[in-house]
Motif scaffolding. Structure first.
Motif, PDB file in Angstrom:
ATOM      1  N   MET A   1      44.869  22.828   1.050  1.00 39.75           N
ATOM      2  CA  MET A   1      43.490  22.410   1.246  1.00 39.75           C
ATOM      3  C   MET A   1      42.982  22.939   2.586  1.00 39.75           C
ATOM      4  N   THR A   2      41.880  23.644   2.561  1.00 38.54           N
ATOM      5  CA  THR A   2      41.284  24.185   3.784  1.00 38.54           C
ATOM      6  C   THR A   2      40.524  23.089   4.516  1.00 38.54           C
ATOM      7  N   VAL A   3      40.813  22.933   5.801  1.00 40.49           N
ATOM      8  CA  VAL A   3      40.166  21.914   6.625  1.00 40.49           C
ATOM      9  C   VAL A   3      39.073  22.581   7.456  1.00 40.49           C
ATOM     10  N   THR A   4      37.850  22.109   7.294  1.00 44.47           N
ATOM     11  CA  THR A   4      36.682  22.743   7.907  1.00 44.47           C
ATOM     12  C   THR A   4      35.863  21.719   8.667  1.00 44.47           C
ATOM     13  N   LEU A   5      35.308  22.137   9.806  1.00 47.28           N
ATOM     14  CA  LEU A   5      34.394  21.295  10.562  1.00 47.28           C
ATOM     15  C   LEU A   5      33.092  22.059  10.759  1.00 47.28           C
ATOM     16  N   VAL A   6      31.970  21.386  10.452  1.00 47.24           N
ATOM     17  CA  VAL A   6      30.642  21.977  10.601  1.00 47.24           C
ATOM     18  C   VAL A   6      29.837  21.122  11.564  1.00 47.24           C
ATOM     19  N   THR A   7      29.364  21.705  12.659  1.00 47.73           N
ATOM     20  CA  THR A   7      28.530  20.956  13.588  1.00 47.73           C
ATOM     21  C   THR A   7      27.080  20.946  13.111  1.00 47.73           C
ATOM     22  N   GLY A   8      26.338  19.930  13.548  1.00 44.78           N
ATOM     23  CA  GLY A   8      24.938  19.821  13.125  1.00 44.78           C
ATOM     24  C   GLY A   8      24.800  19.726  11.626  1.00 44.78           C
ATOM     25  N   ALA A   9      25.665  18.923  11.006  1.00 41.48           N
ATOM     26  CA  ALA A   9      25.809  18.959   9.542  1.00 41.48           C
ATOM     27  C   ALA A   9      24.970  17.935   8.798  1.00 41.48           C
ATOM     28  N   ASN A  10      24.148  17.164   9.486  1.00 37.97           N
ATOM     29  CA  ASN A  10      23.429  16.103   8.786  1.00 37.97           C
ATOM     30  C   ASN A  10      22.127  16.574   8.140  1.00 37.97           C
ATOM     31  N   LYS A  11      21.745  17.849   8.351  1.00 38.89           N
ATOM     32  CA  LYS A  11      20.495  18.344   7.748  1.00 38.89           C
ATOM     33  C   LYS A  11      20.506  19.870   7.727  1.00 38.89           C
ATOM     34  N   GLY A  12      19.516  20.418   7.026  1.00 39.78           N
ATOM     35  CA  GLY A  12      19.284  21.854   7.047  1.00 39.78           C
ATOM     36  C   GLY A  12      20.440  22.701   6.555  1.00 39.78           C
ATOM     37  N   ILE A  13      20.627  23.837   7.227  1.00 44.48           N
ATOM     38  CA  ILE A  13      21.658  24.787   6.819  1.00 44.48           C
ATOM     39  C   ILE A  13      23.049  24.175   6.944  1.00 44.48           C
ATOM     40  N   GLY A  14      23.268  23.370   7.975  1.00 43.59           N
ATOM     41  CA  GLY A  14      24.567  22.726   8.119  1.00 43.59           C
ATOM     42  C   GLY A  14      24.902  21.839   6.940  1.00 43.59           C
ATOM     43  N   TYR A  15      23.935  21.053   6.527  1.00 48.37           N
ATOM     44  CA  TYR A  15      24.097  20.139   5.393  1.00 48.37           C
ATOM     45  C   TYR A  15      24.446  20.921   4.130  1.00 48.37           C
ATOM     46  N   GLU A  16      23.697  21.977   3.867  1.00 51.33           N
ATOM     47  CA  GLU A  16      23.923  22.747   2.640  1.00 51.33           C
ATOM     48  C   GLU A  16      25.219  23.545   2.703  1.00 51.33           C
ATOM     49  N   THR A  17      25.622  23.946   3.898  1.00 48.15           N
ATOM     50  CA  THR A  17      26.911  24.619   4.041  1.00 48.15           C
ATOM     51  C   THR A  17      28.051  23.662   3.704  1.00 48.15           C
ATOM     52  N   VAL A  18      27.945  22.439   4.174  1.00 46.77           N
ATOM     53  CA  VAL A  18      28.948  21.429   3.819  1.00 46.77           C
ATOM     54  C   VAL A  18      29.010  21.263   2.310  1.00 46.77           C
ATOM     55  N   ARG A  19      27.860  21.191   1.663  1.00 47.17           N
ATOM     56  CA  ARG A  19      27.830  21.021   0.207  1.00 47.17           C
ATOM     57  C   ARG A  19      28.607  22.147  -0.490  1.00 47.17           C
ATOM     58  N   LEU A  20      28.363  23.374  -0.069  1.00 46.94           N
ATOM     59  CA  LEU A  20      29.016  24.518  -0.698  1.00 46.94           C
ATOM     60  C   LEU A  20      30.522  24.512  -0.462  1.00 46.94           C
ATOM     61  N   LEU A  21      30.943  24.154   0.730  1.00 50.47           N
ATOM     62  CA  LEU A  21      32.371  24.190   1.034  1.00 50.47           C
ATOM     63  C   LEU A  21      33.130  23.031   0.394  1.00 50.47           C
ATOM     64  N   VAL A  22      32.483  21.879   0.285  1.00 53.50           N
ATOM     65  CA  VAL A  22      33.098  20.783  -0.468  1.00 53.50           C
ATOM     66  C   VAL A  22      33.292  21.203  -1.924  1.00 53.50           C
ATOM     67  N   ALA A  23      32.266  21.848  -2.491  1.00 48.11           N
ATOM     68  CA  ALA A  23      32.351  22.315  -3.874  1.00 48.11           C
ATOM     69  C   ALA A  23      33.463  23.358  -4.046  1.00 48.11           C
ATOM     70  N   ALA A  24      33.745  24.113  -2.966  1.00 43.41           N
ATOM     71  CA  ALA A  24      34.795  25.131  -3.016  1.00 43.41           C
ATOM     72  C   ALA A  24      36.184  24.537  -2.798  1.00 43.41           C
ATOM     73  N   GLY A  25      36.258  23.223  -2.558  1.00 43.88           N
ATOM     74  CA  GLY A  25      37.550  22.561  -2.420  1.00 43.88           C
ATOM     75  C   GLY A  25      38.003  22.300  -1.003  1.00 43.88           C
ATOM     76  N   HIS A  26      37.138  22.574  -0.014  1.00 44.04           N
ATOM     77  CA  HIS A  26      37.515  22.301   1.369  1.00 44.04           C
ATOM     78  C   HIS A  26      37.481  20.802   1.671  1.00 44.04           C
ATOM     79  N   THR A  27      38.323  20.371   2.580  1.00 50.45           N
ATOM     80  CA  THR A  27      38.167  19.073   3.226  1.00 50.45           C
ATOM     81  C   THR A  27      37.248  19.302   4.409  1.00 50.45           C
ATOM     82  N   VAL A  28      36.023  18.785   4.333  1.00 50.83           N
ATOM     83  CA  VAL A  28      35.009  19.127   5.325  1.00 50.83           C
ATOM     84  C   VAL A  28      34.683  17.927   6.206  1.00 50.83           C
ATOM     85  N   TYR A  29      34.705  18.171   7.512  1.00 49.83           N
ATOM     86  CA  TYR A  29      34.214  17.193   8.477  1.00 49.83           C
ATOM     87  C   TYR A  29      32.773  17.547   8.816  1.00 49.83           C
ATOM     88  N   ALA A  30      31.855  16.697   8.391  1.00 49.18           N
ATOM     89  CA  ALA A  30      30.440  16.866   8.693  1.00 49.18           C
ATOM     90  C   ALA A  30      30.197  16.239  10.060  1.00 49.18           C
TER      91      ALA A  30
END
Length: 227
Positions: A1-30
């Motif tokens: 499982m890929t562990v990913t952290l995205v800063t500024g993730a509560n809106k905009g591009i950060g939010y949508e990037t989290v969505r895509l990476l969760v869908a790809a199977g990452h464990t994402v820290y928003a």
């Protein structure tokens, strides 16, 4: 499982990037500085929330300790958080550079020990065509027609940071991304951009490049963007 952290993730591009990476199977820290909004976004996206203010050293260190305690490593760091103030006054310019530039250094340095525990560590820095010397001097590029004294200069610094990190930390993949002109809170006074859902796709693509992918590049939707 890929562990990913995205800063500024509560809106905009950060939010949508989290969505895509969760869908790809990452464990994402928003990661977000606003705990209420950050927790809500993480819950909506199926991600994990961690409070992180890129302008606060203690906050950044605490966030990395949380990831270390829960995962033991970090595979992908996406430095997305940014500020778009354009007033050339000293206090506002300092705030923009502290967020957009020093924030990248602050978070990346804190993350390096965890990234080095990954088999394929990746860092993606959100930059902008407004910080590309090529784009702002080419009349055929939209960035040529947009004056951006403070924000553009800060993003030029982010691009140089990406190059310097790629040179000085060769065991980690570093790339910058121009996500495209996007309708977000950052551009609310200048509408007409595309959706964050579309712009996040290039960010996610660069984040998921394999071990044979490039490092020290500036990527946009159609490929390499000259510096």
């Amino acid at each position: 499982m890929t562990v990913t952290l995205v800063t500024g993730a509560n809106k905009g591009i950060g939010y949508e990037t989290v969505r895509l990476l969760v869908a790809a199977g990452h464990t994402v820290y928003a990661a977000a500085r606003d705990e209420e909004r950050g927790r809500r976004a993480a819950a909506e996206l199926g991600a994990r929330f961690v409070r992180l203010d890129v302008t606060d050293d203690a906050s950044v260190v605490a966030a990395m300790k949380t990831v270390e305690a829960e995962q033991g490593r970090l595979d992908v760091l996406i430095n997305n958080a940014g500020l778009g103030l354009e007033s050339p006054t000293g206090p506002e310019a300092l705030l923009v550079f502290d967020t957009n530039v020093v924030g990248v250094i602050r978070v990346t340095q804190a993350a390096l020990p965890l990234l080095r525990k990954s088999d394929h560590p990746v860092v993606v820095n959100l930059s902008s065509a407004l910080g590309s010397f090529h784009a702002v001097t080419d009349p055929q590029r939209p960035a040529f027609h947009v004056p951006s004294l403070v924000y553009g200069s800060s993003k030029a610094a982010v691009s140089m940071l990406t190059l310097q990190y790629a040179k000085t930390v060769p065991d980690i993949t570093f790339n910058a991304v121009e996500p495209g002109y996007t309708d977000t809170d950052l551009t609310k006074d200048h509408p007409g951009g595309r959706s964050a859902e579309v712009s996040a796709q290039v960010v996610a693509r660069v984040a998921m490049m394999g071990k044979d992918g490039p490092t020290g590049t500036f990527q946009e939707e159609d490929g390499i963007l000259p510096w």
